[in-house]
Design a protein around this motif. Sequence first.
Motif, PDB file in Angstrom:
ATOM      1  N   PRO A  51       0.797  -1.223   0.000  1.00 56.70           N
ATOM      2  CA  PRO A  51       0.000   0.000   0.000  1.00 56.70           C
ATOM      3  C   PRO A  51       0.830   1.273   0.000  1.00 56.70           C
ATOM      4  CG  PRO A  51      -0.020  -1.032   2.166  1.00 56.70           C
ATOM      5  CD  PRO A  51       0.653  -1.987   1.249  1.00 56.70           C
ATOM      6  N   ALA A  95     -14.964   5.138   4.744  1.00 59.73           N
ATOM      7  CA  ALA A  95     -14.301   4.831   3.475  1.00 59.73           C
ATOM      8  C   ALA A  95     -14.943   5.608   2.329  1.00 59.73           C
ATOM      9  CB  ALA A  95     -14.351   3.328   3.196  1.00 59.73           C
ATOM     10  N   LYS A 123      -5.333   5.297  -1.033  1.00 56.65           N
ATOM     11  CA  LYS A 123      -4.732   4.588   0.111  1.00 56.65           C
ATOM     12  C   LYS A 123      -3.471   5.288   0.616  1.00 56.65           C
ATOM     13  CE  LYS A 123      -4.831   0.466  -1.874  1.00 56.65           C
ATOM     14  NZ  LYS A 123      -4.663  -0.994  -2.032  1.00 56.65           N
ATOM     15  N   HIS A 124      -3.258   6.517   0.140  1.00 55.01           N
ATOM     16  CA  HIS A 124      -2.166   7.373   0.607  1.00 55.01           C
ATOM     17  C   HIS A 124      -0.788   6.702   0.499  1.00 55.01           C
ATOM     18  CE1 HIS A 124      -5.269  10.086   2.031  1.00 55.01           C
ATOM     19  NE2 HIS A 124      -5.829   9.079   2.685  1.00 55.01           N
ATOM     20  N   GLY A 165     -10.478  -0.355  -3.469  1.00 55.82           N
ATOM     21  CA  GLY A 165      -9.200  -0.584  -2.797  1.00 55.82           C
ATOM     22  C   GLY A 165      -9.294  -0.426  -1.292  1.00 55.82           C
ATOM     23  N   LEU A 166     -10.090   0.529  -0.843  1.00 49.86           N
ATOM     24  CA  LEU A 166     -10.273   0.732   0.602  1.00 49.86           C
ATOM     25  C   LEU A 166     -10.994  -0.452   1.229  1.00 49.86           C
ATOM     26  CD1 LEU A 166     -11.312   4.505   0.646  1.00 49.86           C
ATOM     27  CD2 LEU A 166      -9.083   3.532   1.238  1.00 49.86           C
ATOM     28  N   ASP A 212     -13.670   9.112   2.444  1.00 53.39           N
ATOM     29  CA  ASP A 212     -12.313   9.195   1.907  1.00 53.39           C
ATOM     30  C   ASP A 212     -12.332   9.139   0.380  1.00 53.39           C
ATOM     31  OD1 ASP A 212     -11.227   9.386   4.421  1.00 53.39           O
ATOM     32  OD2 ASP A 212     -10.599   7.278   4.531  1.00 53.39           O
ATOM     33  N   ALA A 259      -8.630  -3.452   1.415  1.00 54.97           N
ATOM     34  CA  ALA A 259      -7.639  -3.278   2.482  1.00 54.97           C
ATOM     35  C   ALA A 259      -8.284  -3.425   3.856  1.00 54.97           C
ATOM     36  CB  ALA A 259      -6.975  -1.906   2.361  1.00 54.97           C
ATOM     37  N   GLN A 319      -7.759   6.144  -7.730  1.00 58.42           N
ATOM     38  CA  GLN A 319      -7.586   4.775  -7.244  1.00 58.42           C
ATOM     39  C   GLN A 319      -6.222   4.586  -6.577  1.00 58.42           C
ATOM     40  OE1 GLN A 319      -8.147   2.463 -10.864  1.00 58.42           O
ATOM     41  NE2 GLN A 319      -9.906   1.439  -9.935  1.00 58.42           N
TER      42      GLN A 319
END
Length: 247
Positions: free
Chosen positions: A75, A119, A159-160, A99-100, A122, A103, A155
């Motif tokens: 990530p 989520a 997730k930073h 993706g969130l 975000d 994860a 995308q």
Amino acid sequence: MSDALLELKNVWVEYGDKVVLERVNLAIAPGSFVSVVGPSGAGKSTFLRLILGQEAPTKGSILLDGAPMRAECGPDRGVVFQRYSVFPHLTVLGNVLFGLECAGAPVLGRLFGARRRAAVADAEAMLDAVGLSHARDQYPAQLSGGMQQRLALAQALVKHPRVLLLDEPFGALDPGIRVDMHELVTRLWREHGLTVVMVTHDIAEAFKLGTRVLAFDKRRHDPHAPHRYGATATYDVPLLRKISASS
């Protein structure tokens, strides 16, 4: 201890008797924007896959924050390809949320209750950052090429990740849209304190966006065994552009 975020030490990549990369020794500072150029077949995409963790070097080592990096995608690294890597059956919001959810709920692939609401918030914030809030309920087929690349960026960034990898991300776009995407990527790089590594065939683009330009090519050549010599960074040009503030 090195101040580099990423280090490649005497990295070689070989496929059977074919050498793709050889003697790659590089240190990449946090917050830098590294443009990678070179002829086709010079190992640029292989170099990117090494950093992403999709494959391991045949010889040598890759360090992330001074520790050996595993050959697996994590990530802390996001990627955007030239062809839009979005899910056609999901809405714009669903693409970023996916993706969130994976994860946060790796078994079910779906969040519920307060975790899902967080989520979604975000994902919506990231869509706003890339200018796609108005298209949250549309599907990728309803989007232009530039909008699909904005979605791919959302995308990758939701997730930073610390490192953003770009593999010819603007090659399929019209010139006017490319300029818009240049501005967007530059803004996201600075705002998120990213370290960016971008492969491009466009030399002007490489110098426009980068704080550093790496040129990959073969230093050695034997016409009787051309496959036995790999490419490496033959030129390393630092630019005066200000490095992003690291997060």
